[in-house]
Structure formats: structure tokens, C-alpha cells
Design a protein around this motif. Structure first.
Motif, PDB file in Angstrom:
ATOM      1  N   ALA A  85       0.817  -1.215   0.000  1.00  0.00           N
ATOM      2  CA  ALA A  85       0.000   0.000   0.000  1.00  0.00           C
ATOM      3  C   ALA A  85       0.850   1.264   0.000  1.00  0.00           C
ATOM      4  O   ALA A  85       0.474   2.276  -0.585  1.00  0.00           O
ATOM      5  CB  ALA A  85      -0.945  -0.008   1.201  1.00  0.00           C
ATOM      6  N   ASP A  86       2.018   1.245   0.660  1.00  0.00           N
ATOM      7  CA  ASP A  86       2.876   2.430   0.735  1.00  0.00           C
ATOM      8  C   ASP A  86       4.129   2.280  -0.113  1.00  0.00           C
ATOM      9  O   ASP A  86       5.117   2.970   0.096  1.00  0.00           O
ATOM     10  CB  ASP A  86       3.260   2.719   2.187  1.00  0.00           C
ATOM     11  N   TRP A  87       4.093   1.365  -1.069  1.00  0.00           N
ATOM     12  CA  TRP A  87       5.255   1.136  -1.933  1.00  0.00           C
ATOM     13  C   TRP A  87       5.343   2.227  -2.991  1.00  0.00           C
ATOM     14  O   TRP A  87       4.329   2.617  -3.583  1.00  0.00           O
ATOM     15  CB  TRP A  87       5.131  -0.225  -2.610  1.00  0.00           C
ATOM     16  N   GLU A  88       6.550   2.753  -3.246  1.00  0.00           N
ATOM     17  CA  GLU A  88       6.750   3.815  -4.223  1.00  0.00           C
ATOM     18  C   GLU A  88       7.513   3.307  -5.440  1.00  0.00           C
ATOM     19  O   GLU A  88       8.329   2.383  -5.337  1.00  0.00           O
ATOM     20  CB  GLU A  88       7.510   4.981  -3.586  1.00  0.00           C
ATOM     21  N   ALA A  89       7.251   3.924  -6.591  1.00  0.00           N
ATOM     22  CA  ALA A  89       7.864   3.483  -7.843  1.00  0.00           C
ATOM     23  C   ALA A  89       9.381   3.532  -7.794  1.00  0.00           C
ATOM     24  O   ALA A  89      10.068   2.677  -8.374  1.00  0.00           O
ATOM     25  CB  ALA A  89       7.345   4.333  -9.006  1.00  0.00           C
ATOM     26  N   GLU A  90       9.949   4.509  -7.073  1.00  0.00           N
ATOM     27  CA  GLU A  90      11.399   4.657  -7.018  1.00  0.00           C
ATOM     28  C   GLU A  90      12.078   3.522  -6.256  1.00  0.00           C
ATOM     29  O   GLU A  90      13.284   3.355  -6.321  1.00  0.00           O
ATOM     30  CB  GLU A  90      11.780   5.989  -6.387  1.00  0.00           C
ATOM     31  N   PHE A  91      11.299   2.690  -5.551  1.00  0.00           N
ATOM     32  CA  PHE A  91      11.867   1.550  -4.843  1.00  0.00           C
ATOM     33  C   PHE A  91      12.229   0.415  -5.796  1.00  0.00           C
ATOM     34  O   PHE A  91      13.015  -0.463  -5.441  1.00  0.00           O
ATOM     35  CB  PHE A  91      10.891   1.000  -3.794  1.00  0.00           C
ATOM     36  N   GLY A  92      11.667   0.392  -6.999  1.00  0.00           N
ATOM     37  CA  GLY A  92      11.803  -0.753  -7.892  1.00  0.00           C
ATOM     38  C   GLY A  92      10.711  -1.764  -7.613  1.00  0.00           C
ATOM     39  O   GLY A  92       9.660  -1.445  -7.052  1.00  0.00           O
TER      40      GLY A  92
END
Length: 393
Positions: free
Chosen positions: A322-329
């Protein structure tokens, strides 16, 4: 006022002049260094290295420059190309610690492991090994290097390892009860399924948000029982039929086939039958896995994938992101075979069912999950799960 403007202009011109001078000296130094470095490699050093190896090295030497910054990584690969005999790397880096990342990691076929930091140059010989550059963790240091290859007579290679074929399974005999229990009622509405199918046929992909109505159970407890129930759902006969209604693909015998599908399948079945020496009759099947994604996770493209590519429907159903961001891969990239063009990116979205139809020239991989995924809250390991299934008509 006019004098102030002129003063500003003079300051600007002077600053630009000094900037140009700095650039000039930088590039002059770089090319001066590169010229003598190249001359050294092509001359006595190459002769000395050939004597050490006991082979006659060719006069041509490959040289390239690589720059790695925060979160940059070179994933696992081998450097086996025709004629390569010895590799070299010259590091141009500030004082470097192991905590800065970016090490050169080498893995041999007998599970031995070597790791090099950049306090010196590195020379290696072509062996049956793979290597990677680990992720650069430093936010203020740059990993700059000159690297390349000396060429000579090719080494004899043993046959490459062949990946075993993925087992495919027919659907499980489960009726619509499993859909009524798990799937959001919105997606069981026939009229809404028609809208989904129209959009999917236009784009060959779609994402269905809030797909399961019991997603909270997975987030709070990723238990084996929960995994088993989801697994049974995605392999059930009722779900095969639901996918047919979403996509128009023949994943169930109740789904009618159009002329284009019949022509394509007839051609494919004929080719497969000629190879096998028998007549080929296909029935819908699938294969799947449950995956956990955290820092360092990724998938690779390899030659076997391209050789075994088929027409297929991919399904990705993530949880706990739910809190995952695109910049994390951790997102899935679709690319054209033997090309750099990126066709589609599917980002992980909690309880969002992604469906993507791909042909034989389309491949996929999951982007490396980088260090940023653990920087937000270093006290816990940020991770998410997904179901990854592939369906074949």
C-alpha cells in the motif's frame, strides 16, 4: 540602474569564463590521462600479460567508462563473448568503504564467491563464472571506473545449462462458489465484464483495483492457509472462465473463439505438431508462484526465455504494498525481444489484479528492489508479496 545591470553582466561573464576554463582543464586532463592509459595497455603491458597467460593477445583492446551513483547496480551476468581472454578495471574513486556498496562480486560454478573493493585495479581471466556490481549505497560518492578486455584465442566452453521447462497445470474443478466468496461483486457483474473485455482488447492490458474482498486477511496474516485459498482460486475452473470473460481469450470451453484466434492457433498447433511428430490439441493451462519482494530482489531476462516464449496471459496480484513507491523498484517491465524499447510497466498496487497479454516477441522482468525501499523505516524490512500466474489458451 543601468550600471547595476552592467555590473551583473560583468559578474556573469567572469563566472562563465572561469567555468569554461575549469571544463577545459578537466577534459584536457581526462583525455591526457586516457591517452597514456590506452598507450600503456596497447604496448608493453599487453605483451607482458600475454607472456603470463601463455597466449598471443590481439593488438585491439576494448575500453569503456562506467559511472555508478546512489542505488545504481549491475545485475548478475557473464562476460563470455568470442575472443575475450582477460578483463581489467581501473577505479577512479574517492576513499571507499564496504558500507558504500558498489563492490565487484564474482561467483564461480562451484559456489565460490569473491568480492573486490576499489582500492586498486582488478585483473581477471575469462572463466565459467558470473558477476555483478552490488548496489551503490553511498549518497555522496560516485563509483567511476575504466574497464575493458584483452582479446585472444577463444576458450572452449562446455554446453550451457538448460533451464527445465515450467510445469503447466489444467484448472482445478471448482465452481463459482469460490468466486462469490473471494472476488469483489463488481467484477462478477456480466455488463461490467463486457466493459473490461472491450478495454482489454483495445490495450492488451488492464488493472482491476480492489479485486478481492478479503484482501485485509492477507495483509494481516500471510499464512499458509490464506496462500492455499488464493492459489486454489487462481487455478479454479470458475476463475479460468472469469478470465475468459475479462479478456476474450479461450481459457474455457464455454468461451467462443473468433476467426483470428482460430487461424493463429491452427498455425501454432501445426508447427508444434510437426516438431513433435503428432497432431497437437491444446487445452487451457496455467503455471504460477507466490513471490516475496524486498531489498535486493529482481528477475533477469535470459536466452532460454526468448527461445521458449509463447502467447500468454500474465496475471500479477500484489499484497502488502500500500505504501510502496515506484522509485523503490519491484515493478514489472515488458520489453520487445532483442530491443531496448520498454513496452509497458506494471507497478505494484495493493490488491490490484494486473492482466497483460503478450506475444512471442515480448519478454518481462522485475526491476531490482533498491536501497530506497529500506531507507524510509530502517527498523523494519519493507516487503510485499504477489501472486504471479501465466495462463495459456
Amino acid at each position: 540602474m543601468f550600471s547595476n545591470v552592467m555590473a551583473d553582466c560583468r559578474v556573469f561573464v567572469v563566472s562563465e569564463f572561469y567555468y569554461c576554463v575549469e571544463c577545459f582543464f578537466f577534459f584536457f586532463f581526462f583525455f591526457f590521462f586516457f591517452f597514456f592509459f590506452r598507450a600503456a595497455l596497447f604496448g608493453r603491458f599487453r605483451s607482458w600479460l600475454g607472456d603470463v597467460l601463455g597466449v598471443e593477445l590481439e593488438p585491439t583492446v576494448d575500453i569503456s567508462c562506467a559511472k555508478y551513483e546512489h542505488t545504481d547496480v549491475l545485475l548478475c551476468h557473464d562476460d563470455e563473448l568470442e575472443g575475450r581472454r582477460a578483463a581489467f578495471i581501473l577505479y577512479l574513486v574517492p576513499p571507499w568503504q564496504s558500507s558504500d556498496g558498489g563492490s565487484l562480486d564474482l561467483y564461480s560454478t562451484d559456489s565460490r564467491y569473491l568480492s573486490y573493493l576499489f582500492t586498486r585495479s582488478v585483473f581477471g581471466f575469462v572463466t565459467l563464472s558470473t558477476g555483478l556490481v552490488s548496489e551503490v549505497l553511498s549518497q555522496d560518492k560516485c563509483r567511476l571506473s575504466l574497464s575493458g578486455w584483452f582479446h585472444g584465442p577463444s576458450l572452449e566452453r562446455p554446453p550451457r545449462f538448460k533451464e527445465p521447462s515450467i510445469l503447466k497445470h489444467p484448472h482445478l474443478p471448482r465452481d463459482e462458489t469460490v468466486l462469490l466468496e473471494w472476488v469483489n461483486p463488481l467484477y462478477l457483474d456480466i455488463s461490467y465484464q463486457e466493459q473490461i473485455q472491450n478495454e482489454f482488447e483495445d490495450n492488451s492490458e488492464i488493472q482491476l483495483k480492489d479485486f478481492l474482498k478479503v484482501a485485509a486477511l492477507w495483509v494481516t496474516s500471510a499464512s499458509s492457509a490464506c496462500v492455499s485459498v488464493c492459489w486454489e482460486l487462481l487455478r479454479s475452473e470458475a476463475f479460468f472462465l472469469l478470465l475468459s470473460n475479462f479478456t476474450g481469450l479461450r481459457l474455457h470451453y464455454l468461451c467462443p473463439a473468433d476467426e483470428e484466434d482460430e487461424d493463429r492457433d491452427t498455425k501454432d498447433d501445426k508447427e508444434e505438431g510437426e516438431v513433435a511428430g503428432t497432431s497437437a490439441e491444446s487445452s487451457p493451462v496455467c503455471c504460477g508462484e507466490v513471490r516475496r519482494w524486498s531489498h535486493g530482489g529482481y528477475t533477469l531476462l535470459h536466452d532460454a526465455e526468448a527461445a521458449q516464449a509463447e502467447y500468454a496471459l500474465d496475471l500479477i496480484l500484489p499484497f502488502g504494498c500500500a505504501d510502496w513507491e515506484a522509485e523503490f523498484g519491484g515493478f514489472t517491465c515488458y520489453v520487445a525481444n532483442e530491443e531496448d524499447e520498454e513496452l509497458l510497466t506494471v507497478y505494484p498496487e495493493d490488491n490490484s489484479l494486473a492482466l497483460v497479454y503478450r506475444d512471442k516477441e515480448t519478454l518481462k522482468f522485475v526491476k531490482h528492489v533498491n536501497h530506497k525501499s529500506s531507507q524510509v523505516d530502517s527498523s523494519t524490512c519493507r516487503e510485499f508479496y504477489d501472486f504471479s500466474f501465466v495462463y495459456y489458451e
